[in-house]
Design an enzyme around this catalytic site. Structure first.
Site, PDB file in Angstrom:
ATOM      1  N   PHE A  62       0.832  -1.197   0.000  1.00 23.60           N
ATOM      2  CA  PHE A  62       0.000   0.000   0.000  1.00 23.60           C
ATOM      3  C   PHE A  62       0.867   1.247   0.000  1.00 23.60           C
ATOM      4  O   PHE A  62       2.050   1.206   0.348  1.00 23.60           O
ATOM      5  CB  PHE A  62      -0.962   0.009   1.202  1.00 23.60           C
ATOM      6  CG  PHE A  62      -0.291   0.174   2.542  1.00 23.60           C
ATOM      7  CD1 PHE A  62      -0.126   1.438   3.108  1.00 23.60           C
ATOM      8  CD2 PHE A  62       0.164  -0.929   3.243  1.00 23.60           C
ATOM      9  CE1 PHE A  62       0.490   1.584   4.351  1.00 23.60           C
ATOM     10  CE2 PHE A  62       0.781  -0.787   4.483  1.00 23.60           C
ATOM     11  CZ  PHE A  62       0.941   0.472   5.036  1.00 23.60           C
ATOM     12  N   CYS A  63       0.251   2.365  -0.406  1.00 21.96           N
ATOM     13  CA  CYS A  63       0.922   3.661  -0.436  1.00 21.96           C
ATOM     14  C   CYS A  63      -0.154   4.738  -0.334  1.00 21.96           C
ATOM     15  O   CYS A  63      -1.282   4.443   0.054  1.00 21.96           O
ATOM     16  CB  CYS A  63       1.766   3.809  -1.708  1.00 21.96           C
ATOM     17  SG  CYS A  63       0.818   3.578  -3.235  1.00 21.96           S
ATOM     18  N   THR A  64       0.161   5.958  -0.696  1.00 19.47           N
ATOM     19  CA  THR A  64      -0.794   7.048  -0.504  1.00 19.47           C
ATOM     20  C   THR A  64      -2.021   6.900  -1.391  1.00 19.47           C
ATOM     21  O   THR A  64      -3.159   6.907  -0.916  1.00 19.47           O
ATOM     22  CB  THR A  64      -0.132   8.407  -0.781  1.00 19.47           C
ATOM     23  OG1 THR A  64       1.066   8.504  -0.025  1.00 19.47           O
ATOM     24  CG2 THR A  64      -1.059   9.545  -0.420  1.00 19.47           C
TER      25      THR A  64
END
Length: 261
Positions: free
Chosen positions: A182-184
């Protein structure tokens, strides 16, 4: 009153007319009074934009009229003031730099998991096959320090180009587990998931839409802290309202930093 609409969007798609498209998008954003950053590269488009809701929607509708961007998805949030100081449309080698040319997301995506399904897995402690779920944060260390999913793996990388080496040093720890990167907003974890599968991590998924879409659909369940964003708001809480918690000022000053998702 929250009157400024902020959107984050990206798509991996072949772009071979970058110069022409840059001038077209620059003219459109200026005519609509939008501010933010758009990056174009042969591998696709990446953007953060903000302005009046009608103007933002008009821009996105126009962009979707191009068949390449017809299914472009956006993450939306609101702010009381304009979080950007200018409008930039830039040509780059990659829309998110990994320095790993074999990774071509437009040729095929790694499987994803949506926010409601992920929450259900985290609630029950395993995926639908009974395998433990491992959350892998693909963001830079200073971003992670503002908030992340509970128990997430964080390799303390300083820039995304360090991710491939960190993966190779740690991939054996994922045996027998389902990994959710996951990331922004989704762009980094999409590239990361493709690389992980290439490197032999069989059960890896990307969180569709990243933290911002998770906040939009779920809120803060299983997440502690805020989410760093690369604009003047600095950080957003799970309600997608700016919190501005002591973030690095460089994000609003450096256009090459201020466009990561």
């Amino acid at each position: 009153m929250q009157e400024i609409l902020n959107i984050a969007a990206y798509k991996f798609v072949a772009i071979d007319d970058g110069d022409t498209l840059r001038e077209d998008l620059r003219a459109r954003t200026q005519s609509l009074g939008l501010m933010g950053t758009i990056l174009l590269a042969p591998e696709g488009i990446n953007m953060f934009l903000a302005g009046a809701a009608a103007s933002v929607h008009a821009f996105i509708d126009g962009l979707r009229s191009d068949a390449r961007f017809a299914d472009l998805e956006t993450k939306e949030s609101w702010s009381a003031t304009q979080p950007f100081r200018r409008m930039l449309v830039k040509l780059k080698r990659e829309i998110i730099r990994m320095d790993h040319p074999a990774i071509q997301p437009a040729a095929g995506r790694a499987p994803g998991v949506d926010a409601p399904t992920l929450k259900r897995w985290l609630d029950q402690g395993h995926d639908d096959a009974g395998k433990p779920v491992v959350m892998l944060d693909t963001r830079n260390a200073f971003e992670v320090d503002h908030g992340t999913f509970d128990g997430a793996i964080d390799w303390r990388i300083e820039k995304f180009t360090e991710f491939p080496a960190a993966l190779r040093a740690n991939r054996d720890a994922f045996a027998g587990k389902t990994v959710v990167s996951f990331c922004t907003g989704g762009i980094r974890c999409e590239k990361a998931a493709i690389l992980m599968r290439e490197e032999g991590v069989d059960d890896v998924l990307q969180l569709e839409g990243g933290i911002l879409k998770y906040f939009e659909e779920i809120g803060g369940a299983h997440y502690t802290g805020d989410c760093f964003v690369f604009d003047g708001r600095r950080t957003l809480g799970p309600d997608l309202v700016a919190t501005g918690n002591a973030a690095s000022a460089r994000a609003a000053e450096d256009p090459d930093i201020a466009i990561k998702q």
